[in-house]
Design a protein around this motif. Sequence first.
Motif, PDB file in Angstrom:
ATOM      1  N   GLU A 402      37.050  60.108  32.586  1.00  0.00           N
ATOM      2  CA  GLU A 402      36.173  61.160  32.070  1.00  0.00           C
ATOM      3  C   GLU A 402      35.450  61.920  33.170  1.00  0.00           C
ATOM      4  O   GLU A 402      35.490  63.142  33.228  1.00  0.00           O
ATOM      5  CB  GLU A 402      35.140  60.540  31.112  1.00  0.00           C
ATOM      6  CG  GLU A 402      35.744  60.000  29.829  1.00  0.00           C
ATOM      7  CD  GLU A 402      36.348  61.088  28.977  1.00  0.00           C
ATOM      8  OE1 GLU A 402      35.828  62.211  28.984  1.00  0.00           O
ATOM      9  OE2 GLU A 402      37.357  60.824  28.310  1.00  0.00           O
ATOM     10  N   HIS A 403      34.756  61.199  34.038  1.00  0.00           N
ATOM     11  CA  HIS A 403      33.906  61.819  35.049  1.00  0.00           C
ATOM     12  C   HIS A 403      33.930  60.964  36.307  1.00  0.00           C
ATOM     13  O   HIS A 403      34.401  59.819  36.284  1.00  0.00           O
ATOM     14  CB  HIS A 403      32.463  61.959  34.528  1.00  0.00           C
ATOM     15  CG  HIS A 403      32.327  62.860  33.336  1.00  0.00           C
ATOM     16  ND1 HIS A 403      32.500  64.222  33.397  1.00  0.00           N
ATOM     17  CD2 HIS A 403      32.049  62.576  32.042  1.00  0.00           C
ATOM     18  CE1 HIS A 403      32.325  64.747  32.202  1.00  0.00           C
ATOM     19  NE2 HIS A 403      32.049  63.766  31.362  1.00  0.00           N
ATOM     20  N   PRO A 404      33.418  61.482  37.422  1.00  0.00           N
ATOM     21  CA  PRO A 404      33.306  60.635  38.618  1.00  0.00           C
ATOM     22  C   PRO A 404      32.473  59.385  38.330  1.00  0.00           C
ATOM     23  O   PRO A 404      31.490  59.430  37.605  1.00  0.00           O
ATOM     24  CB  PRO A 404      32.604  61.557  39.625  1.00  0.00           C
ATOM     25  CG  PRO A 404      32.952  62.934  39.185  1.00  0.00           C
ATOM     26  CD  PRO A 404      33.042  62.878  37.687  1.00  0.00           C
ATOM     27  N   VAL A 405      32.877  58.283  38.928  1.00  0.00           N
ATOM     28  CA  VAL A 405      32.273  56.987  38.651  1.00  0.00           C
ATOM     29  C   VAL A 405      31.695  56.409  39.934  1.00  0.00           C
ATOM     30  O   VAL A 405      32.323  56.478  41.000  1.00  0.00           O
ATOM     31  CB  VAL A 405      33.309  56.013  38.039  1.00  0.00           C
ATOM     32  CG1 VAL A 405      32.777  54.588  38.015  1.00  0.00           C
ATOM     33  CG2 VAL A 405      33.681  56.454  36.627  1.00  0.00           C
ATOM     34  N   VAL A 406      30.494  55.836  39.821  1.00  0.00           N
ATOM     35  CA  VAL A 406      29.848  55.138  40.928  1.00  0.00           C
ATOM     36  C   VAL A 406      29.649  53.692  40.498  1.00  0.00           C
ATOM     37  O   VAL A 406      28.985  53.418  39.495  1.00  0.00           O
ATOM     38  CB  VAL A 406      28.493  55.781  41.286  1.00  0.00           C
ATOM     39  CG1 VAL A 406      27.823  55.005  42.409  1.00  0.00           C
ATOM     40  CG2 VAL A 406      28.675  57.235  41.688  1.00  0.00           C
ATOM     41  N   LEU A 407      30.238  52.756  41.245  1.00  0.00           N
ATOM     42  CA  LEU A 407      30.125  51.329  40.952  1.00  0.00           C
ATOM     43  C   LEU A 407      28.934  50.766  41.719  1.00  0.00           C
ATOM     44  O   LEU A 407      28.831  50.943  42.942  1.00  0.00           O
ATOM     45  CB  LEU A 407      31.403  50.593  41.347  1.00  0.00           C
ATOM     46  CG  LEU A 407      32.708  51.111  40.725  1.00  0.00           C
ATOM     47  CD1 LEU A 407      33.891  50.298  41.246  1.00  0.00           C
ATOM     48  CD2 LEU A 407      32.645  51.049  39.214  1.00  0.00           C
ATOM     49  N   LEU A 408      28.045  50.071  40.996  1.00  0.00           N
ATOM     50  CA  LEU A 408      26.825  49.523  41.592  1.00  0.00           C
ATOM     51  C   LEU A 408      26.776  48.019  41.348  1.00  0.00           C
ATOM     52  O   LEU A 408      26.121  47.552  40.414  1.00  0.00           O
ATOM     53  CB  LEU A 408      25.592  50.210  40.988  1.00  0.00           C
ATOM     54  CG  LEU A 408      25.529  51.736  41.147  1.00  0.00           C
ATOM     55  CD1 LEU A 408      24.357  52.306  40.380  1.00  0.00           C
ATOM     56  CD2 LEU A 408      25.443  52.108  42.626  1.00  0.00           C
ATOM     57  N   PRO A 409      27.464  47.230  42.163  1.00  0.00           N
ATOM     58  CA  PRO A 409      27.448  45.776  41.960  1.00  0.00           C
ATOM     59  C   PRO A 409      26.222  45.126  42.604  1.00  0.00           C
ATOM     60  O   PRO A 409      25.608  45.677  43.530  1.00  0.00           O
ATOM     61  CB  PRO A 409      28.735  45.309  42.646  1.00  0.00           C
ATOM     62  CG  PRO A 409      28.971  46.336  43.705  1.00  0.00           C
ATOM     63  CD  PRO A 409      28.398  47.638  43.210  1.00  0.00           C
ATOM     64  N   SER A 410      25.860  43.949  42.097  1.00  0.00           N
ATOM     65  CA  SER A 410      24.855  43.132  42.772  1.00  0.00           C
ATOM     66  C   SER A 410      25.454  42.590  44.067  1.00  0.00           C
ATOM     67  O   SER A 410      26.678  42.551  44.239  1.00  0.00           O
ATOM     68  CB  SER A 410      24.406  41.992  41.855  1.00  0.00           C
ATOM     69  OG  SER A 410      25.524  41.195  41.468  1.00  0.00           O
ATOM     70  N   HIS A 411      24.561  42.148  44.979  1.00  0.00           N
ATOM     71  CA  HIS A 411      25.061  41.760  46.302  1.00  0.00           C
ATOM     72  C   HIS A 411      24.483  40.403  46.673  1.00  0.00           C
ATOM     73  O   HIS A 411      23.322  40.293  47.058  1.00  0.00           O
ATOM     74  CB  HIS A 411      24.656  42.816  47.338  1.00  0.00           C
ATOM     75  CG  HIS A 411      25.520  42.809  48.561  1.00  0.00           C
ATOM     76  ND1 HIS A 411      26.719  42.139  48.626  1.00  0.00           N
ATOM     77  CD2 HIS A 411      25.365  43.384  49.788  1.00  0.00           C
ATOM     78  CE1 HIS A 411      27.264  42.316  49.822  1.00  0.00           C
ATOM     79  NE2 HIS A 411      26.460  43.052  50.539  1.00  0.00           N
ATOM     80  N   ARG A 412      25.295  39.370  46.536  1.00  0.00           N
ATOM     81  CA  ARG A 412      24.888  38.009  46.882  1.00  0.00           C
ATOM     82  C   ARG A 412      25.751  37.410  47.987  1.00  0.00           C
ATOM     83  O   ARG A 412      25.378  36.402  48.576  1.00  0.00           O
ATOM     84  CB  ARG A 412      24.986  37.099  45.649  1.00  0.00           C
ATOM     85  CG  ARG A 412      24.148  37.536  44.462  1.00  0.00           C
ATOM     86  CD  ARG A 412      22.658  37.382  44.725  1.00  0.00           C
ATOM     87  NE  ARG A 412      21.867  37.794  43.593  1.00  0.00           N
ATOM     88  CZ  ARG A 412      21.413  39.032  43.406  1.00  0.00           C
ATOM     89  NH1 ARG A 412      21.690  39.979  44.301  1.00  0.00           N
ATOM     90  NH2 ARG A 412      20.675  39.344  42.361  1.00  0.00           N
ATOM     91  N   SER A 413      26.918  38.017  48.250  1.00  0.00           N
ATOM     92  CA  SER A 413      27.852  37.415  49.199  1.00  0.00           C
ATOM     93  C   SER A 413      28.783  38.490  49.737  1.00  0.00           C
ATOM     94  O   SER A 413      28.928  39.576  49.154  1.00  0.00           O
ATOM     95  CB  SER A 413      28.660  36.304  48.511  1.00  0.00           C
ATOM     96  OG  SER A 413      29.715  35.858  49.324  1.00  0.00           O
TER      97      SER A 413
END
Length: 930
Positions: A402-413
């Motif tokens: 549909e549209h541009p996507v930005v992935l925002l994962p948590s950061h533990r490792s």
Amino acid sequence: MATGKLGAYASRCISSSQPRGSPGRTWVPSPGAAGAGPGLAFLFLALNTTTSTWVGGGVVAVRSISSRSPPKNPRALRRSLSAPPASLGAAGCASRLSSSSFSSSSLASLSSVAPRTRGSSPARQNTCADQLRFSASGPPSLPPSLRPSVRPAALLWAPLTHPGRIERRAPPPAADKAPTTPWRTQRKAAWAPAAPVAPKMAPPTARCPRPPPRPPQRAGQPGRGGAGPWEPQLGGRAAQRGAGRRGGARRAMAAAAVAMAAGRARRGTPMFSKELTSKKRDEFEDILEERRLSSDLRYAMKCFTPVIYKGLSPCKPNAIKSVVLQSEQVQYVIKQLAKEMGESPDIIQEEAMEILDEMGHSMQLGAVRFFAFTLSKIFKQLFQRVCVNEEGMQRLQHAIQEHPVVLLPSHRSYVDFLMLSYLLYTYDLALPVIAAGIDFLGMKIVGELLRRAGAFFMRRSFGGNRLYWAVFAEYVKTMLRNGYAPIEFFLEGTRSRTAKTLTPKFGLLSIVMEPFFKREVFDTYLVPISISYERILEESLYAYELLGVPKPKESTSGLLKARRILSDNFGTIHIYVGQPVSLRTLASGRINLCPYNLVPRHLPQKPTEDIQEFVSDVAYKMELLQIENMVLSPWVLVAAVLLQNLPAMDFELLIEKTVWLKGLTQAFGGFIEWPDNLCAKKAVMSGLTLHSNIARLVNGHVVLNDKGEEDGAVGEVVFKRALVILMCSTYRNQLLNVFVRPSLVALALQMTRSLRKEEVYSSFSFLRDVFSNEFIFFPGISLKDFEEGCFLLTKCDAIQTTQQEIYPTDKGSAVVSFLSAMFRPFVEGYQLIFRYLSKETKEAFTEKQFIPGVRNFVFQLLEKGTTQCYEALSSDMQKNALAALVQLGAVKKKKLSNGFSYSVNQETIHKILDVFDARTPVQKPMAARL
């Protein structure tokens, strides 16, 4: 058989494509043989209960029920009608036709709507797109000629993924409901023949054509609203129901006006609203299960043709660099710097090219396949399971188209970004381009492999380098505008050493939002992703770093030395892909984009206060969504109970307390993944076995695994014990996000001398401000957090509230005591840090001087036995306490050429200490609503 042009065309398609002996499956020739572009052939399906009819060449077919024959299964019809339509292209869409329920007149009218075959004029080919109006939250509305005998339903389309194989995709789920059936995937080799039975899940592997751009429409109009394919339109269902009755238009407009007025309130309606009631969670599926049963080489060499945004062809990395270098924004900065520095623009342009060569990715499929093969081997060795919610993958699949996507994962490792790319490759989704630290370039061979797998590198700090900032920002925005791959970065900026979510960084987030603000893209989807580890790979390294041991530099030799961890067991990883959030929906009614229209796009423009506040709110909202979907393992509960009962705890009592805490966590909305068919005793024992380096069972008691603490000097004993406690607290910290608000209410009740709600709230607000860097709170809703904490405590009968007072109950004393004890290390740790600043510091100091000074001060108290707060040795707590004092005005921060200096206001420090010791009540004005 159907009559008219449509029936004749369908008959020709059936006779030419249906193979002999396969009445239930339709086969078609390769799209290249048909003359269409590779991967863009879309076939439109008309399914009868007995025969399969293919309608090709862009004919739109609508699944319908004739008004003359009622449906045999009304419940199934309502379910199909309520599903939102899939993304539709001007070239057409696919759906089912029931020939038994169609009259010849309805078929004739439908055939008049359908666009013609290849060779027709473009105007006639777009007839369907002109006459069928699509809504973002419901089924399409048909032209008047079809309304008497046709009722619209969910539309399905079938991309041609491989010559001779058809895959169908289900429509996207509604925003407020999880899909009724799990989304499965068929992970087979590209050369394997298609089975006669439909696969469990078929991720799309062909590009989806898009409709031509539509003219701008007001929010709330059909087919617009900026809410995305599965979010409701402005005004809600009540407005849509009222629109069909007398006076419905006025009611719909009134509802839309009320919603827009509410959206204009800056902080009146918070962007983040947590559901206090239990919600249905998506089901998880282990993606390593199939990997253990099939060939890793075949998996790595599979046919990989992911669906991408608007069917664009992937742009080559060198082409992206050329676009960035020739962009108006970069050229403007180059000319400005050349004028200011008196140098030739060519010299500065060469410097910009060097920056691009340093940061740019060079994604190649060969490197991707290498990582797919290698990581598959490593992950099967390290982890028992890698579980992912497939409904979330389905939502992500539709969002990417549909549209541009930005992935925002948590950061533990460090495993986070590797695991996410591995996951998208498994599901045949477009691989992300990943923002990585420049440190990885120092790793020989590995750094270049990461670059070829999609990593682009950024410096830790830009140091006021305008050229670097302009090139980096334009590089990110160019990839976002093209939309050929999702962009991935971590809001926290770095790995969390304590498993608590770090306060967000706003730089990259503001960059990816700018194309929307400047109307260069219609919308952008932000996708929060929660990655939960049953056992973290770097747990011991984190504990050493928190105690002052320098972080080892990233290097290839260090990576090879770490291969010994392949013999360890790190349990299960849970990856929860959250609901995509529309940036257009968040900004609707709040952000005024007019200032961006008054300035040329290439001119650097400082964000207004409204924009900065909006970026901050979005960042906190994304992190709170990550926290909400974190999965808790039984060991997290065990660690929380064990840390309150040191040095040893009876095993049976530990089991009893763990089961009690499990019920309390679920009542407070925690997401616990309890092992299937395991009793409490086996679940606790499984956690102790997995974390045998932290705790062990000795003679019926559970003790910390701090072997050798009797040996050596006192200082060495303190260090070893602190190391184990910090490792154990890493897992307890994962539980704090669930209990932070009710726990602060419990602490406020203990700090105040009365039960008046105003005084309790004042103490709660004070504690919330002090711990604002330890835990994530949405800005500006302190009163709402207080009400949530009181609600949860009332829910478990820990307190009773009236309009003016709060009463702890005898029944809830155990809950209040447990919550207060869980957060006591933070209270005691902050007290020790404040006491150090009030006694030991008289002059200005830097952070590098402050952290060793506090550590030595606490270390001496631990050696003497004056305190047992080992967590005060953590550099993370020390930095957060200093930042909190700066916000409270107790410490002044001054910028220097090489960092910052701090000076202490002794009077304010003593007042804060008095409040912590409950000697002085908090004096703070009360909110009017309370």
